[in-house]
Design an enzyme around this catalytic site. Sequence first.
Site, mmCIF file in Angstrom:
data_model
loop_
_atom_site.group_PDB
_atom_site.id
_atom_site.type_symbol
_atom_site.label_atom_id
_atom_site.label_comp_id
_atom_site.label_asym_id
_atom_site.label_seq_id
_atom_site.Cartn_x
_atom_site.Cartn_y
_atom_site.Cartn_z
ATOM 1 C CE LYS A 89 28.546 -28.202 -32.107
ATOM 2 N NZ LYS A 89 27.606 -28.612 -31.286
ATOM 3 C CB SER A 165 29.228 -29.338 -27.728
ATOM 4 O OG SER A 165 28.311 -29.381 -28.633
ATOM 5 C CB SER A 189 25.212 -28.907 -27.814
ATOM 6 O OG SER A 189 26.040 -29.806 -27.148
#
Length: 463
Positions: A89, A165, A189
Amino acid sequence: MSSPQTPQDAARAFWARPAGQRRLHDWQAAIDSGDFTSAQALEALVERARSQAAVTATAYLEFDADKLTDRLARVDPTQPLAGVPISIKDLFDVQGELTRAASRVLGGNPPASHDAPAVQRLRRAGALLTGRTNMSEFAFSGLGLNRHYGTPPNPFDDERITGGSTSGGAASVAFGLAAATLGSDTGGSLRIPAAFCGLTGFKPSQASVPGEGAYPLAPSLDCVGPIAPSVACCASLWSILAERPLPALDATPRPLRLAIAEGGLMSELDDAVRDGFAEAVAVLEASGCHVERLPFAAVDAALAINQQGGLVVPEAAALHREQLARAEADYDPLIAERLKGGRDISAADYLQRLWPRAGWQQRFEQEMAGFDAVLLPTVATLPPRRAALENDAAAFQRANRLALRNTSVFNYLDAASISLPYLATGAELPIGLMLSRPQGDDDALLQHACVVEAMLQGTDRSR
């Protein structure tokens, strides 16, 4: 007569499998049996990424195709993740790379001088870092839209979102562009995109994995964990990230005691989510589980605090205060508006939300006595259509609230929490089943989730 399958063909076929058939165990079995080598798997992965250029361009901010062969050559083949492609990420520091948090605001920053501890531990275990994945800007949304770098498509319906996310990370796994992904979870997330994409997302207890070197959203809540094809995959990755012994999982069916938390987390469900959850519960009951529906005071309290704004909004607003004042034009307007909404929260209001937290965590542990896990839908809705959210602030805010509602309760309680995929009879889109246990019970949660996963897979509808 068809020609025998070459190792390169076998590698291509591996990445083309459904996610549930691309477990770390499946990878290792293929390597051990000589179906293909790590180098052949890498070549097939790069080929697949290029053939799905539109997906790759939105799932990844940087797909490091030109660097991967050199990285593989430096991998220690004796390590547990030797050569396994794992995406990262974009909020994690990787030495020599720019950490953008999928925003234009940080574009002028210098590259990271060190790996984040989580990245370092994956490298040390032999993981092959495939590149930096897209995400909600600054991780401040459960939907995964990104106005700057595009929004990854949902693997079941490309007009729908992946959730956030950790949107690009989930897409990278779902589309066969990585074996697993390293993500974060402040309010859901990891679990939300796992639910929307038919994957498994594990939010461990916060202290188990160091969060240093990850761009913060709300430090009181930020957690680090994986999205992967299965519970066992998540357990393997967590043991490396947490530097703990690998849990000895046993999927043998057993009569688990599961509690459904009645109240607000079971409200406003999409019909498909309500019906799919009911079907999954029926499968578990038919497999011998005892499922009880009852209120949890700790869950209700955490929900009420989050509905007031919780800890995320004021902490994120404080972290972005000066940067937002200086560079608001570079923020996504929807993200900027959420951040500005936290500026007027008083210290007294914030502390009234923070101070009861430890007490409610203890209460949750007490209320869980006699149960193996709390069971809930991970998300109240199916993944919304992207077009309905991109230019409608009210629709975005409502969808974001419902996406985060169930998962964020267990961040406030710092529970160990995992989302398992379930595809109901006749359904085209999966839902997520969320299992949670009190803070520190990560090993027990993974064990119980392994049993639930096996019971659901017995229906052939969990993937």
